[in-house]
Design a protein around this motif. Structure first.
Motif, short mmCIF file in Angstrom:
data_model
loop_
_atom_site.label_atom_id
_atom_site.label_comp_id
_atom_site.label_asym_id
_atom_site.label_seq_id
_atom_site.Cartn_x
_atom_site.Cartn_y
_atom_site.Cartn_z
N GLN A 187 34.66 -120.71 76.84
CA GLN A 187 36.08 -120.57 77.15
C GLN A 187 36.25 -120.16 78.61
OE1 GLN A 187 37.95 -117.87 74.28
NE2 GLN A 187 38.93 -119.66 73.39
N LEU A 188 37.35 -120.59 79.19
CA LEU A 188 37.72 -120.21 80.55
C LEU A 188 38.98 -119.36 80.49
CD1 LEU A 188 37.49 -120.45 83.67
CD2 LEU A 188 38.92 -122.49 83.48
N ALA A 189 38.92 -118.15 81.01
CA ALA A 189 40.09 -117.27 81.04
C ALA A 189 40.97 -117.63 82.22
CB ALA A 189 39.64 -115.82 81.13
N LEU A 190 42.23 -117.93 81.91
CA LEU A 190 43.22 -118.22 82.94
C LEU A 190 44.34 -117.18 82.85
CD1 LEU A 190 43.61 -122.07 82.53
CD2 LEU A 190 42.32 -120.88 84.28
N ASP A 191 45.24 -117.22 83.79
CA ASP A 191 46.40 -116.35 83.74
C ASP A 191 47.26 -116.75 82.54
OD1 ASP A 191 48.39 -114.55 84.30
OD2 ASP A 191 49.35 -115.81 85.82
N GLY A 192 47.24 -115.92 81.50
CA GLY A 192 48.07 -116.19 80.33
C GLY A 192 47.47 -117.14 79.33
N ALA A 193 46.21 -117.50 79.47
CA ALA A 193 45.62 -118.45 78.52
C ALA A 193 44.10 -118.34 78.54
CB ALA A 193 46.03 -119.88 78.86
N ALA A 194 43.49 -118.84 77.49
CA ALA A 194 42.04 -119.02 77.43
C ALA A 194 41.78 -120.44 76.96
CB ALA A 194 41.41 -118.01 76.47
N LEU B 112 33.59 -125.33 86.99
CA LEU B 112 32.36 -126.02 86.61
C LEU B 112 31.71 -126.73 87.79
CD1 LEU B 112 33.54 -127.58 83.20
CD2 LEU B 112 32.20 -125.50 83.57
N LYS B 113 32.29 -126.57 88.97
CA LYS B 113 31.77 -127.16 90.21
C LYS B 113 31.70 -128.69 90.12
CE LYS B 113 29.17 -123.10 91.79
NZ LYS B 113 30.19 -122.22 91.21
N VAL B 114 32.75 -129.28 89.56
CA VAL B 114 32.89 -130.73 89.49
C VAL B 114 33.88 -131.17 90.55
CG1 VAL B 114 33.72 -132.66 88.09
CG2 VAL B 114 32.34 -130.86 87.04
N ASP B 115 33.45 -132.02 91.46
CA ASP B 115 34.33 -132.52 92.51
C ASP B 115 34.98 -133.83 92.07
OD1 ASP B 115 35.68 -132.99 94.85
OD2 ASP B 115 33.92 -133.69 95.95
#
Length: 258
Positions: free
Chosen positions: A3-10, A84-87
């Motif tokens: 999971q990626l934690a974002l402002d107000g979401a996961a 994820l370091k995807v360009d």
């Protein structure tokens, strides 16, 4: 699952396949009330030879939070890919996911290798009668509203038990998420800008799609400078109605054989 934690979401996501595989990563973006498992067939196929990423959008599947615009959802995708370091990548978007993919292509053209839109359009267009019907449908009880929209998304003859399973899954999406995303789709309109998208684009659509009719997709296709169109004998839920046909079309396109 990560999971990626974002402002107000996961955000829950999957990141699979070889990092040094064939070509840039594919990023699969699901549609309204769906989740990342709409892409199970495509993930299983492509993860054997290239990096593939998929996510549950805010409020969908195993992700929490809520978003009010297509631009917010597209922003989440960029944050995830940066993490994820995807360009460069190839977004593959179904329905609302295709609207997100177009937003990504317009906002970050330098990062888009190719673009794939599945059962998606650039502008929601209604006759006056259908517009009134769609507006009235939002007044129906929530579960009935969701069930009616999912039921009509499948072509005639699709197994009823499968449809019931998708209705149950969609009905688990929080009401606020369902209705705000529904409103965002109804006002989405980039048709006058898609001529700016110069990257090769694949448009795959179900012939029997009554949610986003094929005629609207063809109108959009004319505006794309470099578009390839595939029409499949399916409804609106092409990734699960005809998964093998969609996967084959994607494979040919992303490898440059189409």
């Amino acid at each position: 699952m990560p999971q990626l934690a974002l402002d107000g979401a996961a955000l829950t996501y999957d990141d699979e396949g070889p990092r040094d595989g064939d070509g840039v990563p594919l990023v699969f973006i699901h549609g309204w009330t769906a989740n990342r498992h709409r892409w199970d067939h495509q993930m299983a196929h492509f993860a054997t030879k290239r990096r593939v990423i998929r996510l549950d959008l805010r409020g969908h599947g195993e992700s929490d939070g809520s978003a009010r615009t297509i631009e917010e959802l597209a922003g989440d995708v960029i944050v995830l890919l940066d993490q994820l370091k995807v360009d460069r990548f190839i977004p593959v978007g179904h329905s609302m996911g295709g609207m997100i993919a177009q937003t990504l292509a317009l906002g970050h053209p330098e990062r888009i290798e190719r673009l794939v839109l599945v059962n998606s359009i650039s502008r929601m267009t209604y006759s006056r009668g259908r517009g009134l019907l769609m507006a009235a449908s939002t007044l129906a009880p929530f579960k009935l509203f969701v069930a009616a929209n999912i039921q009509r998304a499948f072509a005639p003859g699709h197994p009823r038990e499968e449809i019931r399973e998708y209705i149950r899954a969609s009905s688990a999406t929080p009401r606020e998420v369902v209705m705000t995303c529904y409103a965002a789709m109804r006002t989405f309109d980039v048709l006058d800008r898609v001529g700016e998208i110069r990257t090769p684009t694949l448009l795959v659509h179900g012939y029997h799609d009554i949610q986003l009719p094929v005629a609207q997709m063809l109108r959009m296709a004319k505006a794309y400078p470099d578009a390839l169109v595939r029409i499949v004998d399916a409804g609106h839920e092409l990734p699960v109605e005809k998964p093998a046909e969609l996967t084959a079309a994607l494979d040919s396109f992303v490898t440059g054989r189409a």
